[in-house]
Design a protein around this motif. Structure first.
Motif, PDB file in Angstrom:
ATOM      1  N   PHE A 236       0.864  -1.183   0.000  1.00  0.00           N
ATOM      2  CA  PHE A 236       0.000   0.000   0.000  1.00  0.00           C
ATOM      3  C   PHE A 236       0.888   1.215   0.000  1.00  0.00           C
ATOM      4  CE2 PHE A 236       0.635  -0.962   4.452  1.00  0.00           C
ATOM      5  CZ  PHE A 236       0.594   0.246   5.134  1.00  0.00           C
TER       6      PHE A 236
ATOM      7  N   LEU B  98       1.474   5.660   0.651  1.00  0.00           N
ATOM      8  CA  LEU B  98       1.176   6.952   1.237  1.00  0.00           C
ATOM      9  C   LEU B  98       1.463   7.972   0.143  1.00  0.00           C
ATOM     10  CD1 LEU B  98       0.466   8.589   3.776  1.00  0.00           C
ATOM     11  CD2 LEU B  98       2.852   8.430   4.443  1.00  0.00           C
TER      12      LEU B  98
ATOM     13  N   SER C 127      -2.814  11.118   1.907  1.00  0.00           N
ATOM     14  CA  SER C 127      -3.784  10.020   1.891  1.00  0.00           C
ATOM     15  C   SER C 127      -3.078   8.681   1.721  1.00  0.00           C
ATOM     16  CB  SER C 127      -4.758  10.189   0.716  1.00  0.00           C
ATOM     17  OG  SER C 127      -5.447  11.397   0.786  1.00  0.00           O
ATOM     18  N   LEU C 128      -3.726   7.658   2.230  1.00  0.00           N
ATOM     19  CA  LEU C 128      -3.290   6.281   1.979  1.00  0.00           C
ATOM     20  C   LEU C 128      -4.048   5.753   0.779  1.00  0.00           C
ATOM     21  CD1 LEU C 128      -3.287   4.850   5.603  1.00  0.00           C
ATOM     22  CD2 LEU C 128      -1.285   5.213   4.152  1.00  0.00           C
TER      23      LEU C 128
ATOM     24  N   GLU D 108      -4.664   0.421   0.848  1.00  0.00           N
ATOM     25  CA  GLU D 108      -4.595  -0.242   2.155  1.00  0.00           C
ATOM     26  C   GLU D 108      -5.709  -1.264   2.349  1.00  0.00           C
ATOM     27  OE1 GLU D 108      -7.206   3.357   3.032  1.00  0.00           O
ATOM     28  OE2 GLU D 108      -5.640   2.804   1.613  1.00  0.00           O
TER      29      GLU D 108
ATOM     30  N   PHE E  19      -4.801  -5.124   3.552  1.00  0.00           N
ATOM     31  CA  PHE E  19      -5.162  -5.697   4.848  1.00  0.00           C
ATOM     32  C   PHE E  19      -6.230  -6.783   4.765  1.00  0.00           C
ATOM     33  CE2 PHE E  19      -2.957  -1.893   6.307  1.00  0.00           C
ATOM     34  CZ  PHE E  19      -2.140  -2.454   7.273  1.00  0.00           C
TER      35      PHE E  19
ATOM     36  N   TYR F 273       6.307  -4.255   5.963  1.00  0.00           N
ATOM     37  CA  TYR F 273       5.289  -4.037   6.995  1.00  0.00           C
ATOM     38  C   TYR F 273       5.472  -5.057   8.129  1.00  0.00           C
ATOM     39  CZ  TYR F 273       0.880  -3.751   9.450  1.00  0.00           C
ATOM     40  OH  TYR F 273      -0.058  -3.641  10.440  1.00  0.00           O
TER      41      TYR F 273
ATOM     42  N   LEU G  38       1.276   3.744  12.513  1.00  0.00           N
ATOM     43  CA  LEU G  38       0.884   3.526  11.121  1.00  0.00           C
ATOM     44  C   LEU G  38      -0.470   2.828  11.050  1.00  0.00           C
ATOM     45  CD1 LEU G  38       1.500   3.553   8.077  1.00  0.00           C
ATOM     46  CD2 LEU G  38       2.762   1.402   8.424  1.00  0.00           C
ATOM     47  N   LEU G  39      -0.660   1.801  11.847  1.00  0.00           N
ATOM     48  CA  LEU G  39      -1.919   1.064  11.831  1.00  0.00           C
ATOM     49  C   LEU G  39      -3.094   1.958  12.261  1.00  0.00           C
ATOM     50  CD1 LEU G  39      -3.184  -1.609  11.147  1.00  0.00           C
ATOM     51  CD2 LEU G  39      -2.716  -2.372  13.467  1.00  0.00           C
TER      52      LEU G  39
ATOM     53  N   VAL H  57      -4.012   4.015   9.363  1.00  0.00           N
ATOM     54  CA  VAL H  57      -4.802   3.220   8.418  1.00  0.00           C
ATOM     55  C   VAL H  57      -6.259   3.144   8.883  1.00  0.00           C
ATOM     56  CG1 VAL H  57      -5.167   0.880   7.516  1.00  0.00           C
ATOM     57  CG2 VAL H  57      -2.860   1.864   7.546  1.00  0.00           C
TER      58      VAL H  57
ATOM     59  N   SER I 289      -8.000   6.382   8.313  1.00  0.00           N
ATOM     60  CA  SER I 289      -8.226   6.560   6.879  1.00  0.00           C
ATOM     61  C   SER I 289      -9.451   5.768   6.425  1.00  0.00           C
ATOM     62  CB  SER I 289      -6.984   6.101   6.108  1.00  0.00           C
ATOM     63  OG  SER I 289      -7.204   6.114   4.730  1.00  0.00           O
ATOM     64  N   LEU I 290      -9.542   4.518   6.856  1.00  0.00           N
ATOM     65  CA  LEU I 290     -10.696   3.688   6.490  1.00  0.00           C
ATOM     66  C   LEU I 290     -11.978   4.210   7.128  1.00  0.00           C
ATOM     67  CD1 LEU I 290      -9.039   0.173   6.663  1.00  0.00           C
ATOM     68  CD2 LEU I 290      -9.720   1.439   4.603  1.00  0.00           C
TER      69      LEU I 290
END
Length: 164
Positions: free
Chosen positions: A56, A58, A84-85, A88, A92, A118, A132-133, A136, A139-140
């Motif tokens: 994924f 960035l 933005s990501l 991802e 995941f 990762y 980082l997680l 994510v 972002s989701l």
């Protein structure tokens, strides 16, 4: 830290303040060791529909278009700007991508995080990996909330016209 690394550090801090907020400069530099820069040309495909991702990104420069495809026609359904990501979800959940990701124009810069790196960062740098997680997840969460709002607006428009 050399000049290029200091420029990259500043670019990350400028474009991704939410991710960098809880990290020191040294931690951001350590994070960068687990990534690679990917530069894209105009209209270059980052990832395509049906692929299962092992990486994924960035977005740190330019914009990535999200496209649905109908035969030979593409329809833009979104855009991801710096900070933005992208990619991802498939990374995941290990499910096939549902949109094509394409550079809007040349000069798009992405930080790529592949599965091997990762997995390493999770073990070697747990504080950075946790940060980082959480990025994510936020972002989701933003995506789900945005799509829920858009769905509600569409529902109001359709039902306002007498369709049910």
């Amino acid at each position: 830290m050399n000049h290029v690394n200091s420029q990259l550090l500043q670019q990350i801090k400028d474009t991704c303040p939410e991710f960098c907020a809880a990290l020191t400069d040294d931690e951001v530099v350590r994070f960068l060791r687990y990534t690679r820069i990917r530069e894209l040309g105009s209209q270059e495909i980052v990832a395509d529909i049906g692929e299962i991702s092992d990486r994924f990104y960035l977005v740190i420069g330019g914009a990535v278009k999200l496209l649905q495809v109908d035969g030979e026609r593409e329809f833009e359904v979104g855009q991801l700007d710096p900070g933005s990501l992208v990619g991802e979800m498939s990374f995941f959940d290990r499910q096939p991508r549902t949109v094509r990701l394409k550079a809007r124009r040349s000069g798009v810069r992405l930080l790529e995080i592949n599965r091997q790196m990762y997995n390493r960062i999770r073990i070697e740098e747990p504080y950075i990996a946790t940060n980082l997680l959480e990025f994510v997840v936020r972002s989701l969460d933003f995506l789900v909330r945005h799509l829920s709002d858009e769905n509600a607006k569409l529902h109001k428009q359709v039902t306002g016209l007498g369709y049910r």
